[in-house]
Design a protein around this motif. Sequence first.
Motif, mmCIF file in Angstrom:
data_model
loop_
_atom_site.group_PDB
_atom_site.id
_atom_site.type_symbol
_atom_site.label_atom_id
_atom_site.label_comp_id
_atom_site.label_asym_id
_atom_site.label_seq_id
_atom_site.Cartn_x
_atom_site.Cartn_y
_atom_site.Cartn_z
ATOM 1 N N ARG A 1 0.833 -1.213 0.000
ATOM 2 C CA ARG A 1 0.000 0.000 0.000
ATOM 3 C C ARG A 1 0.866 1.260 0.000
ATOM 4 N N LEU A 2 1.893 1.263 0.824
ATOM 5 C CA LEU A 2 2.745 2.442 0.952
ATOM 6 C C LEU A 2 3.598 2.660 -0.298
ATOM 7 N N LEU A 3 4.022 1.577 -0.939
ATOM 8 C CA LEU A 3 4.740 1.693 -2.216
ATOM 9 C C LEU A 3 3.813 2.262 -3.289
ATOM 10 N N GLU B 1 9.958 3.587 -1.182
ATOM 11 C CA GLU B 1 10.638 3.036 -2.349
ATOM 12 C C GLU B 1 11.295 1.730 -1.933
ATOM 13 N N ARG B 2 11.392 0.840 -2.887
ATOM 14 C CA ARG B 2 11.981 -0.487 -2.676
ATOM 15 C C ARG B 2 13.245 -0.548 -3.504
ATOM 16 N N HIS B 3 14.344 -0.923 -2.848
ATOM 17 C CA HIS B 3 15.607 -1.006 -3.572
ATOM 18 C C HIS B 3 16.156 -2.421 -3.425
ATOM 19 N N ALA B 4 16.232 -3.138 -4.555
ATOM 20 C CA ALA B 4 16.790 -4.492 -4.572
ATOM 21 C C ALA B 4 18.260 -4.397 -4.963
ATOM 22 N N GLY C 1 6.974 10.519 1.489
ATOM 23 C CA GLY C 1 6.828 9.789 2.749
ATOM 24 C C GLY C 1 7.508 10.507 3.900
ATOM 25 N N ARG C 2 8.700 11.013 3.650
ATOM 26 C CA ARG C 2 9.432 11.752 4.696
ATOM 27 C C ARG C 2 8.658 13.007 5.093
ATOM 28 N N SER C 3 8.053 13.696 4.113
ATOM 29 C CA SER C 3 7.297 14.904 4.443
ATOM 30 C C SER C 3 6.093 14.568 5.327
ATOM 31 N N LEU C 4 5.487 13.399 5.129
ATOM 32 C CA LEU C 4 4.375 12.965 5.971
ATOM 33 C C LEU C 4 4.860 12.607 7.372
#
Length: 125
Positions: free
Chosen positions: A64-66, A72-75, A91-94
């Motif tokens: 949901r958050l992505l 963000e997802r980093h592989a 997300g950081r601003s929230l």
Amino acid sequence: MTDHDAHCLDFVADCRLRAATDLFTHTWDPVVLAALRPGPRRRRELRTAIGGISDKVLTESLRRLLTAGLLERHAHAEAPPRVEYALTGLGRSLVEGPMAVLGRWAIEHADELLETRESGTPQGF
């Protein structure tokens, strides 16, 4: 005021305020966001930091958050594979804005909230 803004006063489904408050309708989503405030973490680190969240619920929350653009997802191209999750700028601003203010409010009023809840008597009734 535009027609769209006027409809928001009625809290219709496409209202911007409703879109923002929907971010808090899932119990674990704000907790996951807060757990990522210090920086990127792997799933296992998130589960340890949060405690009490099942793997299934964590997966749903991350998705949901992505999708909302808050994470963000980093592989990493390693063996074994390593995946980390981090807050996006949005997300950081929230987390550092409204969630931080809400957190300070909760700390300031926690005793009052708990006392009222435990008494079982709604205020003003």
